[in-house]
Motif scaffolding. Structure first.
Motif, PDB file in Angstrom:
ATOM      1  N   TRP A  26      70.969  14.228  96.295  1.00 31.87           N
ATOM      2  CA  TRP A  26      69.943  14.853  95.468  1.00 31.87           C
ATOM      3  C   TRP A  26      69.735  16.313  95.839  1.00 31.87           C
ATOM      4  O   TRP A  26      69.364  17.130  94.982  1.00 31.87           O
ATOM      5  N   GLU A  27      69.978  16.655  97.135  1.00 30.96           N
ATOM      6  CA  GLU A  27      69.932  18.061  97.507  1.00 30.96           C
ATOM      7  C   GLU A  27      71.023  18.837  96.773  1.00 30.96           C
ATOM      8  O   GLU A  27      70.811  19.971  96.325  1.00 30.96           O
ATOM      9  N   LEU A  28      72.192  18.186  96.644  1.00 30.70           N
ATOM     10  CA  LEU A  28      73.296  18.813  95.912  1.00 30.70           C
ATOM     11  C   LEU A  28      72.938  18.998  94.441  1.00 30.70           C
ATOM     12  O   LEU A  28      73.180  20.059  93.851  1.00 30.70           O
ATOM     13  N   ILE A  29      72.343  17.966  93.871  1.00 32.83           N
ATOM     14  CA  ILE A  29      71.912  18.061  92.470  1.00 32.83           C
ATOM     15  C   ILE A  29      70.887  19.177  92.305  1.00 32.83           C
ATOM     16  O   ILE A  29      70.941  19.959  91.340  1.00 32.83           O
ATOM     17  N   ALA A  30      69.945  19.267  93.244  1.00 30.97           N
ATOM     18  CA  ALA A  30      68.913  20.304  93.173  1.00 30.97           C
ATOM     19  C   ALA A  30      69.549  21.695  93.210  1.00 30.97           C
ATOM     20  O   ALA A  30      69.145  22.595  92.463  1.00 30.97           O
ATOM     21  N   SER A 327      51.083  22.286  96.933  1.00 29.80           N
ATOM     22  CA  SER A 327      49.777  22.233  97.576  1.00 29.80           C
ATOM     23  C   SER A 327      49.909  22.054  99.084  1.00 29.80           C
ATOM     24  O   SER A 327      49.091  22.561  99.858  1.00 29.80           O
ATOM     25  N   ALA A 328      50.983  21.366  99.533  1.00 33.10           N
ATOM     26  CA  ALA A 328      51.169  21.079 100.951  1.00 33.10           C
ATOM     27  C   ALA A 328      51.639  22.301 101.736  1.00 33.10           C
ATOM     28  O   ALA A 328      51.182  22.542 102.861  1.00 33.10           O
ATOM     29  N   HIS A 329      52.581  23.087 101.176  1.00 37.33           N
ATOM     30  CA  HIS A 329      53.153  24.183 101.965  1.00 37.33           C
ATOM     31  C   HIS A 329      53.192  25.534 101.244  1.00 37.33           C
ATOM     32  O   HIS A 329      53.683  26.519 101.796  1.00 37.33           O
ATOM     33  N   ARG A 330      52.737  25.606  99.997  1.00 38.34           N
ATOM     34  CA  ARG A 330      52.639  26.857  99.238  1.00 38.34           C
ATOM     35  C   ARG A 330      53.971  27.598  99.111  1.00 38.34           C
ATOM     36  O   ARG A 330      54.011  28.811  99.021  1.00 38.34           O
ATOM     37  N   ASN A 331      55.060  26.858  99.119  1.00 35.05           N
ATOM     38  CA  ASN A 331      56.397  27.449  98.969  1.00 35.05           C
ATOM     39  C   ASN A 331      56.988  26.943  97.661  1.00 35.05           C
ATOM     40  O   ASN A 331      57.380  25.778  97.554  1.00 35.05           O
ATOM     41  N   LYS A 332      57.052  27.817  96.661  1.00 35.19           N
ATOM     42  CA  LYS A 332      57.485  27.408  95.318  1.00 35.19           C
ATOM     43  C   LYS A 332      58.927  26.908  95.310  1.00 35.19           C
ATOM     44  O   LYS A 332      59.234  25.858  94.729  1.00 35.19           O
ATOM     45  N   ALA A 333      59.849  27.651  95.941  1.00 35.96           N
ATOM     46  CA  ALA A 333      61.263  27.262  95.937  1.00 35.96           C
ATOM     47  C   ALA A 333      61.461  25.911  96.611  1.00 35.96           C
ATOM     48  O   ALA A 333      62.208  25.055  96.129  1.00 35.96           O
ATOM     49  N   LYS A 334      60.769  25.729  97.744  1.00 44.67           N
ATOM     50  CA  LYS A 334      60.872  24.467  98.473  1.00 44.67           C
ATOM     51  C   LYS A 334      60.295  23.311  97.639  1.00 44.67           C
ATOM     52  O   LYS A 334      60.846  22.205  97.602  1.00 44.67           O
ATOM     53  N   ALA A 335      59.188  23.586  96.944  1.00 39.87           N
ATOM     54  CA  ALA A 335      58.557  22.554  96.112  1.00 39.87           C
ATOM     55  C   ALA A 335      59.472  22.142  94.970  1.00 39.87           C
ATOM     56  O   ALA A 335      59.608  20.954  94.653  1.00 39.87           O
ATOM     57  N   LEU A 336      60.128  23.111  94.328  1.00 40.07           N
ATOM     58  CA  LEU A 336      61.030  22.804  93.217  1.00 40.07           C
ATOM     59  C   LEU A 336      62.219  21.972  93.690  1.00 40.07           C
ATOM     60  O   LEU A 336      62.653  21.035  93.002  1.00 40.07           O
ATOM     61  N   GLN A 337      62.742  22.306  94.879  1.00 42.73           N
ATOM     62  CA  GLN A 337      63.872  21.542  95.396  1.00 42.73           C
ATOM     63  C   GLN A 337      63.454  20.116  95.700  1.00 42.73           C
ATOM     64  O   GLN A 337      64.166  19.167  95.400  1.00 42.73           O
ATOM     65  N   ARG A 338      62.260  19.960  96.292  1.00 40.87           N
ATOM     66  CA  ARG A 338      61.809  18.624  96.684  1.00 40.87           C
ATOM     67  C   ARG A 338      61.401  17.762  95.487  1.00 40.87           C
ATOM     68  O   ARG A 338      61.329  16.550  95.612  1.00 40.87           O
ATOM     69  N   VAL A 339      61.083  18.403  94.364  1.00 35.53           N
ATOM     70  CA  VAL A 339      60.837  17.619  93.145  1.00 35.53           C
ATOM     71  C   VAL A 339      62.040  16.724  92.852  1.00 35.53           C
ATOM     72  O   VAL A 339      61.908  15.549  92.511  1.00 35.53           O
ATOM     73  N   ILE A 340      63.222  17.319  93.011  1.00 37.82           N
ATOM     74  CA  ILE A 340      64.456  16.578  92.731  1.00 37.82           C
ATOM     75  C   ILE A 340      64.834  15.689  93.900  1.00 37.82           C
ATOM     76  O   ILE A 340      65.176  14.518  93.726  1.00 37.82           O
ATOM     77  N   THR A 341      64.761  16.215  95.124  1.00 38.29           N
ATOM     78  CA  THR A 341      65.258  15.460  96.278  1.00 38.29           C
ATOM     79  C   THR A 341      64.378  14.284  96.651  1.00 38.29           C
ATOM     80  O   THR A 341      64.874  13.235  97.049  1.00 38.29           O
ATOM     81  N   LYS A 342      63.057  14.435  96.503  1.00 36.34           N
ATOM     82  CA  LYS A 342      62.161  13.375  96.962  1.00 36.34           C
ATOM     83  C   LYS A 342      61.938  12.271  95.929  1.00 36.34           C
ATOM     84  O   LYS A 342      61.749  11.110  96.284  1.00 36.34           O
ATOM     85  N   VAL A 343      61.895  12.623  94.656  1.00 40.42           N
ATOM     86  CA  VAL A 343      61.637  11.589  93.647  1.00 40.42           C
ATOM     87  C   VAL A 343      62.842  11.352  92.748  1.00 40.42           C
ATOM     88  O   VAL A 343      62.753  10.583  91.800  1.00 40.42           O
TER      89      VAL A 343
END
Length: 820
Positions: A26-30, A327-343
Motif C-alpha cells: 500500500w505504501e507503493l500504491i500511495a 489532527s494527530a501530527h499536522r503533516n499533510k503529506a504524511k496524512a495523505l500517504q497514510r490514508v492509503i497505507t492504513k485503510v
C-alpha cells in the motif's frame, strides 16, 4: 566455493527485492498515486468517456423477470408453447361497468373507439360487442356463417340497444366470461396485439402514444370510466414506473447521503468531492450495462442507487482517516500517504466482501440474477479504486483542513455514543451475550413463521390506476394473468375427436369450479357454440354434441373455421390439429395457493388423460413466475452459504486466522436471523425481492467487522499485544467511522422505501434494519467475543506477521543470510 557464492548472490538479490518492497504494497500504491496525480486523473477521465460512449447500447427489458434457468423444464415447456402458439401475453382488455353504456351516445363512442383501435397495424384482432359475430346455420353449404350481432344502423334507437343487451346476456353463453359478466352487467372488449411487437419497444410506443390517448378521449367525450388491463398494458406502465423511480432513487439517495456527509464533516469541499465520485461511479455503472448489452430490469435498475449508497461510506472512511491523521501530527503529506497505507487493505476487503454478497447471484442459473450480480459487483470494485485514487489526489491540491472541519472527531454526541459502547463492552459483557441469545431465540421462532409468495402483480405500485384496474378485472372477470394448458393428442387431427373434446370438457369443468380461475377458453367453446347455432341459437343447446350429432355438427364447425381471418379460435388448435390449448386467467393468489390449484388441476388431468395417449402440459407466465420464486427459495440457503464461504476466504486471506473468521461471522449472522424473525412476525413473505436481502445485507454488514478487526490488528502491534487496551483503542479509532457509514447505509437503503413497488420497499427497509442491527452487533458483540476469547486469539504466528520483520530491520535479515 562458486556454489556458495551463487547462493550468497541469490540471497542478497532476494534481500534487495524485499528491501525494494519494504514500504509495503500500500505504501507503493500511495507513492504511485500521489506522484502521478495528473496521469491518474487522466486515466479516470478516459475510462469515464469510453464508458459514456456505451450508453447508446442501454436497453430496457420488455418482458417480465424470468428467474428460472434456461434449461429448467418449466422454461423449456413454456418456450415450446410459445413456438407452437406464439406469444400468449398479447391480450389487452378494456372494461366498463356503467348503466349508460347501452345508450345511443355512449355506444356510438364505443363503436368509434373500437373501430379506430382495430384499424391500427399493431392490432391483430378485436373482439367487441359493436362488431360481434354470431354463428348461424347454413344448411345449403353445410356450414355456419358468421353474421353481425349488432346492426349499427339501428344503434341510435334506445329500444334496439335494450334488445341486444338482453339477447347478449341471455342467449350468448359462448361470450360469457370473455366479453360480459352476466351477474354484474360489466362489459369488456378483447384486443389482441400483433405478437411480433409484444416484447419490443413498438409495444410501448403504441400503448403510450396511440392507445392511451384514444382511451382518454372516449372518457372525456362520454364521462364513462374505462378500465384497462392485460399483460402488454401492465408491462408498459410498470416499466415506465421503474424508469421514473430510477431517477427518484438516484436523486433522493444522492441528496440524503450528501446531507449526512456534510452534517458529519461540515465541509463543502469534502461533500462536493464525495458527490462527484459517486456520480462518476453511476456513469460507470450505466456504461457497464451498455458494454455488456444488458437490459435495465427491475434489479439492475437498483444498481446506480446502490453505487451511491455504498460509495459515500467509502468516502467517509477515507476522509475521516485523512482528518484523523492530520489532527494527530499536522503533516499533510504524511496524512495523505497514510490514508492509503492504513485503510487501503481494510477498504479493499470491505468492498470485496460487499461485492461478494452481490456476486453470489452469479452462480445461479438465472440470467436475470447473473446480470444483476455481475453489474453490481463490478460497479462496487470499480468504485473502490475510484475513491482510493481521487480522494487523496483531491486533498493533495486542497489547503489543510481547518479546525472546524476536525471538530466532528470529538463531537459531543459521537463521544457519548462511543463511551456508552466502551462501558457496555467493559462492564456488561454478560448482558450483551444474554440479550444476543434471547434475541436469537425469539428471531428463530419468528423465522419459522415466514411464508412465501410468488405473484406477478403483488409488488406492483398499489396507488396507480392500472393496479386498481387489475383489481376491477379480478372482481368482474376472475383476473388477467394467463394460465395455459396444452393437450397433445399424439396424432394429427386428434383434437376434434369427440372423445378428446369430452375429456377437455371434464378438465374445463374443474377449472370453472376453482374460484380463483376464470372461465376457460378453448376450441371446446366453439364446438359447444356450434351445437347451439345448429339448433337455431337456442342457449339450452350450448353443450357438446352427442355421438349421433357429432358427424354433422363437427363437420359444420370445421367448415366454419376454414379461411376465417377473424376467427377467435384460430390460436387454440395448432396447424396439425394435434395439440389443443386451454386458456384461463387467474387472480393474484400467491405461491401457496398456486400450488394447491396446480395440484387440483394435475389430479384431474392425470385422471382424465391417459399418459400413453395424451401429453398434458401446464404453463403460462403466472406459473413460470411462481416456479421462479420457488427456485429462488430453494437456492436461498446455498447462495447465502456461498456468500459466507466466499467472505470467509477473504477474511482468512486478510487475518491468517480461522478462529478470527469464526468470531467475525457470529456478529453478522445474528442480524440476518433477526431480520428473518421480523419478516415472520410482521407477515413479510419471502419473494424474489426480499430473498435478495440476506446476501446483500451480509456482504455489507461484514464491512464493519473488517474495519474493526483491521484496526484491532494495528492496535495490537502498537500496544505490545495488550488485548483490552487494543480493543478499546479500536472502538475509539474505528467506532466513529463505523457509526457514520452505518447511518449513511441505513438512510441510503431507506430511500428505496419511497418506491411504489412493494418488493422494492421491503428490500430497502429490511436491508436498512439489518445493517442497523449489524452496526450494534459489530460494535458490541464482536469486541465482547474478542475479549472473552482473547487467550486463543493471541497467536502472533497465526494472526499478525512472521517474527522476522524485514520492514523494520532488513539488516538483521542480511546478517543472518551471510552467516548461512
Amino acid at each position: 566455493m562458486i556454489y556458495s557464492g551463487f547462493n550468497y548472490l541469490c540471497s542478497l538479490y532476494k534481500v534487495n527485492m524485499n528491501k525494494w518492497f519494504s514500504l509495503g504494497f500500500w505504501e507503493l500504491i500511495a507513492r504511485i498515486v500521489l506522484r502521478n496525480r495528473i496521469l491518474m486523473l487522466s486515466i479516470i477521465v478516459v475510462i469515464t468517456a469510453l464508458l459514456a460512449l456505451q450508453w447508446k447500447n442501454i436497453q430496457f427489458s420488455f418482458t417480465e423477470a424470468n428467474l428460472l434457468p434456461d434449461d429448467n423444464i418449466v422454461n423449456i415447456e413454456y418456450n415450446a408453447f410459445l413456438n407452437r402458439f406464439g406469444e400468449e401475453g398479447n391480450l389487452i382488455v378494456v372494461g366498463v361497468k356503467d348503466d349508460t353504456f347501452f345508450s345511443p351516445k355512449a355506444f356510438a363512442a364505443w363503436n368509434k373507439l373500437m373501430t379506430a383501435i382495430k384499424a391500427q397495424k399493431e392490432v391483430d384482432l378485436v373482439v367487441s360487442i359493436n362488431d360481434l359475430k354470431k354463428l348461424k346455420k347454413n344448411d345449403s353449404l353445410q356450414t355456419f356463417e358468421l353474421i353481425p350481432f349488432v346492426d349499427l344502423n339501428k344503434t341510435n334507437s334506445q329500444e334496439y340497444l335494450n334488445s341486444i343487451k338482453k339477447d347478449l346476456f341471455q342467449n350468448m353463453p359462448f361470450y360469457e366470461g370473455l366479453l360480459f359478466n352476466k351477474k354484474s352487467g360489466s362489459i369488456r372488449s378483447a384486443i389482441y396485439l400483433d405478437k411480433q411487437i409484444v416484447n419490443t419497444a413498438g409495444r410501448k410506443d403504441y400503448i403510450v402514444n396511440d392507445f392511451i390517448p384514444k382511451i382518454n378521449a372516449f372518457e372525456k367525450e362520454t364521462g364513462i370510466d374505462l378500465r384497462v388491463s392485460g399483460m402488454p398494458y401492465i408491462r408498459t406502465l410498470n416499466a415506465m414506473s421503474i424508469l421514473n423511480e430510477i431517477s427518484l432513487f438516484i436523486g433522493a439517495s444522492l441528496l440524503l447521503t450528501s446531507l449526512i456527509f456534510f452534517f458529519f464533516f461540515r465541509s463543502f469541499r469534502a461533500t462536493l468531492i464525495a458527490i462527484l465520485i459517486v456520480i462518476i461511479g453511476v456513469m460507470w455503472t450505466f456504461g457497464l450495462l451498455g458494454l455488456f448489452n444488458y437490459h435495465i430490469t427491475v434489479l439492475t435498475a437498483l444498481v446506480p442507487t446502490l453505487v451511491i449508497v455504498i460509495g459515500i461510506p467509502n468516502c467517509i472512511f477515507l476522509t475521516n482517516k485523512y482528518q484523523q491523521e492530520y489532527s494527530a501530527h499536522r503533516n499533510k503529506a504524511k496524512a495523505l500517504q497514510r490514508v492509503i497505507t492504513k485503510v487501503g487493505t481494510a477498504t479493499l476487503m470491505t468492498n470485496l466482501t460487499t461485492a461478494a454478497g452481490f456476486a453470489t447471484f452469479i452462480i445461479t442459473s438465472s440470467q436475470l440474477l447473473k446480470e444483476f450480480g455481475i453489474i453490481s459487483s463490478l460497479s462496487i470494485v470499480s468504485l473502490f479504486f475510484l475513491c482510493l485514487i481521487v480522494i487523496p489526489i483531491y486533498y493533495s491540491y486542497q489547503p489543510v483542513p481547518k479546525q472546524k472541519h476536525l471538530e466532528h472527531l470529538n463531537r459531543n454526541y459521537t463521544r457519548v455514543f462511543i463511551n456508552w459502547i466502551e462501558k457496555t463492552v467493559k462492564h456488561n459483557r454478560r448482558y450483551v451475550y444474554s440479550i444476543a441469545l434471547i434475541v436469537f431465540l425469539v428471531s428463530i421462532i419468528g423465522a419459522l413463521k415466514i411464508k412465501t409468495s410468488g405473484s406477478l402483480i403483488e409488488d406492483m405500485p398499489k396507488n396507480t390506476s392500472f393496479y386498481k384496474d387489475i383489481l376491477f378485472f379480478e372482481n368482474e372477470f376472475e383476473g388477467i394473468m394467463p394460465l395455459e394448458i396444452t393437450v397433445d393428442t399424439k396424432r394429427k387431427k386428434g383434437v376434434m375427436k369427440l372423445s378428446t373434446l369430452s375429456k377437455m370438457d371434464e378438465l374445463q369443468q374443474t377449472i370453472e369450479e376453482i374460484p380463483e380461475l376464470s372461465k376457460p377458453i378453448s376450441i371446446l367453446n366453439l364446438v359447444k357454440y356450434s351445437k347451439q347455432a345448429y339448433y337455431n341459437g337456442n342457449p339450452e343447446y350450448y353443450d357438446l354434441p352427442s355421438s349421433q350429432e357429432q358427424s354433422f355438427i363437427l363437420g359444420y364447425a370445421k367448415n366454419a373455421t376454414k379461411n376465417t381471418k377473424d376467427n377467435l379460435m384460430k390460436s387454440y388448435v395448432d396447424s396439425t390439429g394435434q395439440v389443443a390449448r386451454i386458456t384461463t386467467f387467474m387472480r393474484d393468489i400467491g405461491t401457496g395457493n398456486m400450488a394447491k390449484i396446480e395440484d387440483k388441476l394435475w389430479t384431474k388431468a392425470n385422471a382424465v388423460f391417459p399418459k400413453d395417449r395424451y401429453n398434458v402440459v401446464m404453463t403460462g407466465k403466472a406459473l413460470v413466475f411462481e416456479k421462479g420464486t420457488q427456485y429462488l427459495l430453494d437456492n436461498l440457503v446455498s447462495s447465502l452459504l456461498f456468500a459466507v464461504f466466499l467472505i470467509s476466504l477473504l477474511m482468512v486471506f486478510m487475518f491468517r486466522s480461522f478462529k478470527m473468521v469464526v468470531v467475525s461471522l457470529i456478529p453478522n449472522l445474528l442480524p440476518l436471523v433477526i431480520t428473518a424473525g421480523l419478516m415472520g412476525y410482521f407477515g413479510i413473505p419471502l419473494k424474489p425481492s426480499t430473498i435478495l436481502v440476506f446476501s446483500i445485507a451480509f456482504g455489507l454488514s461484514v464491512d464493519d467487522t473488517i474495519h474493526f478487526l483491521a484496526q484491532y490488528r494495528q492496535e495490537l502491534k502498537q500496544n505490545n499485544w495488550k488485548i483490552k487496551k487494543s480493543v478499546f483503542a479500536t472502538i475509539k479509532e474505528s467506532g466513529i467511522s463505523m457509526f457514520y457509514t452505518s447511518v449513511v447505509l441505513f438512510v441510503g437503503f431507506s430511500v428505496f422505501m419511497l418506491s411504489d413497488f412493494g418488493g422494492t420497499v421491503a428490500l430497502g427497509g429490511l436491508i436498512a434494519i439489518t445493517l442497523a442491527f449489524g452496526m450494534l452487533s459489530n460494535l458490541m458483540l464482536l469486541p465482547c467475543l474478542v475479549l472473552t476469547l482473547n487467550k486463543s486469539l493471541t497467536n502472533k504466528q497465526e494472526f499478525i506477521e512472521p517474527k522476522i520483520d524485514i520492514l523494520n530491520n532488513p539488516n538483521e535479515e542480511i546478517e543472518d543470510l551471510e552467516k548461512n
